[in-house]
Structure formats: structure tokens, C-alpha cells
Design a protein around this motif. Structure first.
Motif, PDB file in Angstrom:
ATOM      1  N   PRO A  46       0.607  -1.245   0.126  1.00 39.25           N
ATOM      2  CA  PRO A  46       0.284   0.063   0.011  1.00 39.25           C
ATOM      3  C   PRO A  46       0.548   0.978  -0.088  1.00 39.25           C
ATOM      4  O   PRO A  46       1.908   0.933   0.332  1.00 39.25           O
ATOM      5  N   GLY A  47      -0.007   2.876  -0.139  1.00 34.04           N
ATOM      6  CA  GLY A  47       1.108   3.924   0.077  1.00 34.04           C
ATOM      7  C   GLY A  47       0.384   4.883  -0.061  1.00 34.04           C
ATOM      8  O   GLY A  47      -0.414   4.772  -0.642  1.00 34.04           O
ATOM      9  N   VAL A  48       0.192   5.460   1.325  1.00 40.06           N
ATOM     10  CA  VAL A  48       0.067   7.379   1.073  1.00 40.06           C
ATOM     11  C   VAL A  48       0.893   8.152   1.415  1.00 40.06           C
ATOM     12  O   VAL A  48       2.145   7.641   2.027  1.00 40.06           O
ATOM     13  N   GLY A  49       0.345   9.367   0.889  1.00 36.26           N
ATOM     14  CA  GLY A  49       1.564  10.642   1.591  1.00 36.26           C
ATOM     15  C   GLY A  49       2.271  10.980   0.525  1.00 36.26           C
ATOM     16  O   GLY A  49       2.180  10.868  -0.596  1.00 36.26           O
ATOM     17  N   ALA A  50       3.768  11.572   1.080  1.00 37.41           N
ATOM     18  CA  ALA A  50       4.531  11.917   0.045  1.00 37.41           C
ATOM     19  C   ALA A  50       6.024  10.120  -0.652  1.00 37.41           C
ATOM     20  O   ALA A  50       5.795   9.473  -0.133  1.00 37.41           O
ATOM     21  N   GLN A  90      11.422   6.637 -11.303  1.00 40.03           N
ATOM     22  CA  GLN A  90      11.293   7.629  -9.253  1.00 40.03           C
ATOM     23  C   GLN A  90       9.899   8.714  -9.095  1.00 40.03           C
ATOM     24  O   GLN A  90       9.216   8.811  -9.890  1.00 40.03           O
ATOM     25  N   GLY A  91      10.746   9.080  -8.632  1.00 45.46           N
ATOM     26  CA  GLY A  91       9.418  10.375  -8.381  1.00 45.46           C
ATOM     27  C   GLY A  91      10.305  11.845  -7.904  1.00 45.46           C
ATOM     28  O   GLY A  91      11.295  11.887  -7.453  1.00 45.46           O
ATOM     29  N   ASP A  92       8.815  13.081  -8.403  1.00 45.18           N
ATOM     30  CA  ASP A  92       9.674  14.084  -8.502  1.00 45.18           C
ATOM     31  C   ASP A  92       8.932  15.220  -7.596  1.00 45.18           C
ATOM     32  O   ASP A  92       7.801  15.516  -8.371  1.00 45.18           O
ATOM     33  N   ILE A  97      13.945  15.030  -6.171  1.00 44.51           N
ATOM     34  CA  ILE A  97      13.739  13.241  -6.774  1.00 44.51           C
ATOM     35  C   ILE A  97      14.452  12.778  -6.308  1.00 44.51           C
ATOM     36  O   ILE A  97      15.665  12.796  -5.640  1.00 44.51           O
ATOM     37  N   THR A  98      13.613  11.284  -6.456  1.00 41.55           N
ATOM     38  CA  THR A  98      13.770  10.352  -5.694  1.00 41.55           C
ATOM     39  C   THR A  98      13.532   9.000  -5.980  1.00 41.55           C
ATOM     40  O   THR A  98      12.815   8.402  -7.162  1.00 41.55           O
ATOM     41  N   LYS A  99      14.691   8.346  -6.186  1.00 43.19           N
ATOM     42  CA  LYS A  99      14.494   6.799  -6.829  1.00 43.19           C
ATOM     43  C   LYS A  99      14.011   5.961  -6.326  1.00 43.19           C
ATOM     44  O   LYS A  99      13.800   5.563  -5.364  1.00 43.19           O
ATOM     45  N   GLY A 100      13.120   5.393  -7.043  1.00 39.56           N
ATOM     46  CA  GLY A 100      12.376   4.249  -7.353  1.00 39.56           C
ATOM     47  C   GLY A 100      12.566   3.248  -6.692  1.00 39.56           C
ATOM     48  O   GLY A 100      13.960   2.906  -7.522  1.00 39.56           O
ATOM     49  N   LEU A 101      11.903   2.414  -7.545  1.00 39.98           N
ATOM     50  CA  LEU A 101      11.875   0.758  -7.171  1.00 39.98           C
ATOM     51  C   LEU A 101      12.484   0.458  -8.898  1.00 39.98           C
ATOM     52  O   LEU A 101      13.273  -0.672  -8.386  1.00 39.98           O
ATOM     53  N   VAL A 144      -7.290   9.170  -5.213  1.00 36.86           N
ATOM     54  CA  VAL A 144      -7.031  10.635  -4.192  1.00 36.86           C
ATOM     55  C   VAL A 144      -5.045  10.807  -4.576  1.00 36.86           C
ATOM     56  O   VAL A 144      -4.688  10.048  -3.246  1.00 36.86           O
ATOM     57  N   HIS A 145      -5.614  11.772  -5.332  1.00 42.91           N
ATOM     58  CA  HIS A 145      -3.465  11.433  -5.974  1.00 42.91           C
ATOM     59  C   HIS A 145      -3.217  12.658  -6.640  1.00 42.91           C
ATOM     60  O   HIS A 145      -4.155  13.420  -6.981  1.00 42.91           O
ATOM     61  N   SER A 146      -2.059  13.932  -5.788  1.00 42.55           N
ATOM     62  CA  SER A 146      -1.430  14.625  -6.928  1.00 42.55           C
ATOM     63  C   SER A 146      -0.788  14.584  -7.858  1.00 42.55           C
ATOM     64  O   SER A 146      -0.247  15.406  -8.389  1.00 42.55           O
ATOM     65  N   TYR A 147      -0.069  13.221  -7.463  1.00 39.61           N
ATOM     66  CA  TYR A 147       0.710  12.714  -8.452  1.00 39.61           C
ATOM     67  C   TYR A 147       1.157  11.828  -9.232  1.00 39.61           C
ATOM     68  O   TYR A 147      -0.139  11.072  -9.012  1.00 39.61           O
ATOM     69  N   ALA A 148       1.478  11.950 -10.504  1.00 37.87           N
ATOM     70  CA  ALA A 148       1.118  10.080 -10.739  1.00 37.87           C
ATOM     71  C   ALA A 148       2.337  10.113 -12.455  1.00 37.87           C
ATOM     72  O   ALA A 148       2.794  11.226 -12.482  1.00 37.87           O
ATOM     73  N   SER A 149       3.108   9.322 -13.124  1.00 38.00           N
ATOM     74  CA  SER A 149       3.625   8.623 -14.088  1.00 38.00           C
ATOM     75  C   SER A 149       3.090   8.661 -15.237  1.00 38.00           C
ATOM     76  O   SER A 149       1.710   8.401 -15.508  1.00 38.00           O
TER      77      SER A 149
END
Length: 214
Positions: A46-50, A90-92, A97-101, A144-149
Motif C-alpha cells: 500500500p502507500g499514502v503520502g509522499a 523515480q518521483g519528483d 527527485i527520489t529514486k524508486g524501485l 486520491v492523488h496529486s502525482y502520477a506517471s
């Protein structure tokens, strides 16, 4: 009895997911125990937040290693919401910028829309042959989200000993000026930007479809 683990790393609306899976007659456990997470028939991340906080939390609990090991074994993994986003390269967020899996090629960025977050029920564009969306291709799901690819490219994971098979099936959704990845399916890896556990009968059917891959 078919089993599923919801990986506990401190991020996610785990109660609703636990309830949704239990309602489908799964033996559901919330845990960060690696052995249980590896041996369960299905694993939900799961996952919520930043994005950055979720990645830090997942790595702190060794969840990144668990996910990769399950995929090496061809065992189903389902990422949900930010649990889907961290599967990407990654996520920006605000220029951080944070490296993802790195299991899916693409960057998770702020939606291009006049109003964010994207919140509520929305339709999706399912690809032909989708397993997750079988029978609910025309239904609405809860976001429910503000970010996506806005892209999802297949990554060669041979160096990790992971073979996800052929090309991915990608489901899309449009919001504002963004057309973004709503769901991703490739081999044992599945992920949804929307919340199936909050998407009424359509979400329950998607989870049934996922369970059928065990």
C-alpha cells in the motif's frame, strides 16, 4: 486457504485493504515479516503520502528486497496508490527527485491540472487483454492523488534475476491535461494508482481478478 500479506511499513490505509481482502475469503496478515511476506500467495504494497517518505519507509523495513525476491520467484505483487508510484524509476516532488524501485520505467510527477488532488470516481482506459480489469473495463474507480506517471516503459530486470515476461498492459486515465498510468500489469507485477479497496464492487472484482493469478 489462499493467503495474502499487506506489507506493513507505516504508510497506507491498511484497514480498508485488509477488510476488502478478508471479504474475498483470503487469509490476510498485516506484517513486515520477510518470511511471511515471501511465502504468502499474494503481497500488497500500500502507500499514502509522499513518494520519498514511502520509499524511505519501505527500504527501512526491507520491503524493496522482499518485492524483488517475490518477483524473482514469479509470485504476485500488487502496489496501490503510492505503492504503485514507487514501482517507477523515480518521483519528483517540488524538485526533490527520489529514486524508486525501478521496476517500471517512468517518472512520477505533479499532475498538470487546474485543481489537485485528483479526488473521486473516474473512468479508465483498459488495454485489450487486461487481467486486472476483466469485466470492469467500463466501471469507475476511486482516486486520491496529486502525482502520477504519464509513461510506463518496460524495464529489463535481468541483472536483478527478474523476468516479468512480455510487454506490459497499461491502463490509462485522464485528468486535467494529464493522461497518466492508472494501472500496470506485467507478469507477477501489478499496480493501480486508484484504490480498488475503496472502489465498491468494481474494485472487489479487480481484486478477485488479481487473486485468480495466484
Amino acid at each position: 486457504m489462499t493467503s495474502a500479506v499487506v506489507f506493513d511499513y507505516g504508510f497506507g490505509n491498511v484497514r480498508s485493504m485488509m477488510r476488502a481482502l478478508a471479504n474475498l475469503d483470503l487469509d490476510v496478515t498485516l506484517t513486515s515479516d520477510h518470511r511471511q511476506a515471501l511465502e504468502a500467495d499474494g503481497l500488497v504494497v500500500p502507500g499514502v503520502g509522499a513518494f520519498a517518505a514511502c520509499m524511505e519507509g519501505l527500504k527501512h523495513e526491507g520491503g524493496d528486497r522482499v518485492v524483488r525476491e517475490r518477483l524473482r520467484r514469479g509470485r504476485p505483487v500488487l502496489g496501490v496508490c503510492v505503492g504503485e508510484q514507487i514501482m517507477f524509476s523515480q518521483g519528483d516532488e517540488h524538485g526533490d527527485i527520489t529514486k524508486g524501485l525501478g521496476l517500471i520505467g517512468g517518472s512520477v510527477d505533479l499532475l498538470d491540472a487546474d485543481v489537485v488532488p485528483h479526488m473521486g470516481w473516474d473512468t479508465v482506459e483498459a488495454p485489450e487483454g487486461s487481467v486486472l480489469l476483466r469485466g470492469v473495463e467500463d466501471e469507475r474507480f476511486y482516486f486520491v492523488h496529486s502525482y502520477a506517471s504519464t509513461e510506463a516503459t518496460d524495464v529489463d530486470l535481468a541483472d536483478d534475476g527478474v523476468d516479468l515476461g512480455g510487454p506490459a498492459r497499461v491502463t490509462w486515465c485522464s485528468y486535467g491535461r494529464s493522461r497518466f498510468v492508472a494501472a500496470y500489469e506485467r507478469g507477477a507485477l501489478s499496480a493501480t494508482q486508484f484504490h480498488p479497496e475503496k472502489s465498491a464492487e468494481a474494485g472487489a472484482q479487480l481484486l478477485r481478478n488479481w487473486i485468480a493469478t495466484f
